[in-house]
Scaffold this motif. Sequence first.
Motif, PDB file in Angstrom:
ATOM      1  N   UNK A  15      -8.481  -1.227 -10.531  1.00  0.00           N
ATOM      2  CA  UNK A  15      -7.927  -0.703 -11.581  1.00  0.00           C
ATOM      3  C   UNK A  15      -7.227   0.636 -10.919  1.00  0.00           C
ATOM      4  N   UNK A  16      -8.213   1.350 -10.266  1.00  0.00           N
ATOM      5  CA  UNK A  16      -7.021   2.856  -9.686  1.00  0.00           C
ATOM      6  C   UNK A  16      -6.503   2.545  -9.053  1.00  0.00           C
ATOM      7  N   UNK A  17      -6.895   1.536  -7.783  1.00  0.00           N
ATOM      8  CA  UNK A  17      -5.323   1.395  -7.215  1.00  0.00           C
ATOM      9  C   UNK A  17      -3.922   0.982  -7.282  1.00  0.00           C
ATOM     10  N   UNK A  18      -4.428   0.238  -8.314  1.00  0.00           N
ATOM     11  CA  UNK A  18      -3.229  -0.815  -8.416  1.00  0.00           C
ATOM     12  C   UNK A  18      -2.535   0.220  -9.342  1.00  0.00           C
ATOM     13  N   UNK A  19      -2.823   1.425 -10.515  1.00  0.00           N
ATOM     14  CA  UNK A  19      -2.426   2.610 -11.667  1.00  0.00           C
ATOM     15  C   UNK A  19      -1.693   3.137 -10.261  1.00  0.00           C
ATOM     16  N   UNK A  20      -2.316   3.319  -8.803  1.00  0.00           N
ATOM     17  CA  UNK A  20      -1.000   4.077  -7.481  1.00  0.00           C
ATOM     18  C   UNK A  20      -2.334   4.820  -7.510  1.00  0.00           C
ATOM     19  N   UNK A  21      -1.944   5.990  -6.532  1.00  0.00           N
ATOM     20  CA  UNK A  21      -2.552   6.836  -5.767  1.00  0.00           C
ATOM     21  C   UNK A  21      -2.984   7.687  -6.684  1.00  0.00           C
ATOM     22  N   UNK A  68       1.022  -1.004  -0.128  1.00  0.00           N
ATOM     23  CA  UNK A  68      -0.586  -0.212   0.104  1.00  0.00           C
ATOM     24  C   UNK A  68       0.892   1.442   0.290  1.00  0.00           C
ATOM     25  N   UNK A  69       2.029   1.237   0.657  1.00  0.00           N
ATOM     26  CA  UNK A  69       2.929   2.031   0.663  1.00  0.00           C
ATOM     27  C   UNK A  69       3.782   2.618  -0.579  1.00  0.00           C
ATOM     28  N   UNK A  70       3.961   1.574  -1.357  1.00  0.00           N
ATOM     29  CA  UNK A  70       4.835   1.413  -2.162  1.00  0.00           C
ATOM     30  C   UNK A  70       3.589   2.131  -3.501  1.00  0.00           C
ATOM     31  N   UNK A  71       2.375   2.365  -3.499  1.00  0.00           N
ATOM     32  CA  UNK A  71       1.386   2.822  -4.334  1.00  0.00           C
ATOM     33  C   UNK A  71       0.904   3.690  -4.452  1.00  0.00           C
ATOM     34  N   UNK A  72       1.943   4.376  -3.057  1.00  0.00           N
ATOM     35  CA  UNK A  72       1.130   6.054  -2.859  1.00  0.00           C
ATOM     36  C   UNK A  72      -0.110   6.148  -1.168  1.00  0.00           C
ATOM     37  N   UNK A  73      -0.221   4.978  -0.969  1.00  0.00           N
ATOM     38  CA  UNK A  73      -1.053   4.535   0.224  1.00  0.00           C
ATOM     39  C   UNK A  73      -1.118   5.573   1.555  1.00  0.00           C
ATOM     40  N   UNK A  74      -0.953   6.411   1.648  1.00  0.00           N
ATOM     41  CA  UNK A  74      -0.852   6.682   3.793  1.00  0.00           C
ATOM     42  C   UNK A  74      -1.948   6.277   4.365  1.00  0.00           C
ATOM     43  N   UNK A  75      -1.925   7.923   5.003  1.00  0.00           N
ATOM     44  CA  UNK A  75      -2.401   8.049   5.508  1.00  0.00           C
ATOM     45  C   UNK A  75      -3.655   9.007   5.839  1.00  0.00           C
ATOM     46  N   UNK A  76      -4.135   9.476   4.562  1.00  0.00           N
ATOM     47  CA  UNK A  76      -5.034  10.733   4.514  1.00  0.00           C
ATOM     48  C   UNK A  76      -5.956   9.675   3.749  1.00  0.00           C
TER      49      UNK A  76
END
Length: 187
Positions: free
Chosen positions: A180-186, A28-36
């Motif tokens: 699909x949106x998530x695996x493209x990155x944030x 999740x961090x690699x894909x750009x998801x953090x805590x916001x």
Amino acid sequence: MSSPPLDLTARLLLTPQDPEGPARAARLKELGFHEEPVAQLDAYAHELARITDAPVAAVNLIDEERQYFAGLYDASVDPAKGPVDPNGGFGREMPRNLGFCVHVVARRTALVLEDVRDFARFGVNAVVDEVGVTSYLGAPLIDPATGMALGTVCVVDTRPRPWGQQGLRTIKKMAAEVQQEIVRGRP
């Protein structure tokens, strides 16, 4: 040669074991998801709530310790304060042992609970009494690169709901779009 003793305790656990938790958190961090919150995922949640006529819908990302609603729509929150009020409503974060999304992630398949109180395993979950969740519909967000379930797309209601086949098709379709949106990155 005797077989090892059968361990039934894993079947009795209310919260499934999660050996992929650390790898999921890293992905999740690699894909750009953090805590916001993510505005686009809030929009997906709002659309899902509209389609299903549910008061709460979420895009839920699960790490080792908690669940984070990166996308959330909660009809009980004053719309003048924005899509989610951090001081009220359903909230953006929950411990991993609450709710039903962790079961969807562990199973890697959709879960339809028209009335959670009909199932001993789910009816005793604290969200039933503390939050008032009575009905749940969720589908996993599978990362095609790793095969891991990263989280869920879900809706909940405070009353029993006959989600039926249409509800199941809807939640799976929305999960595929969000995935699909998530695996493209944030987004």
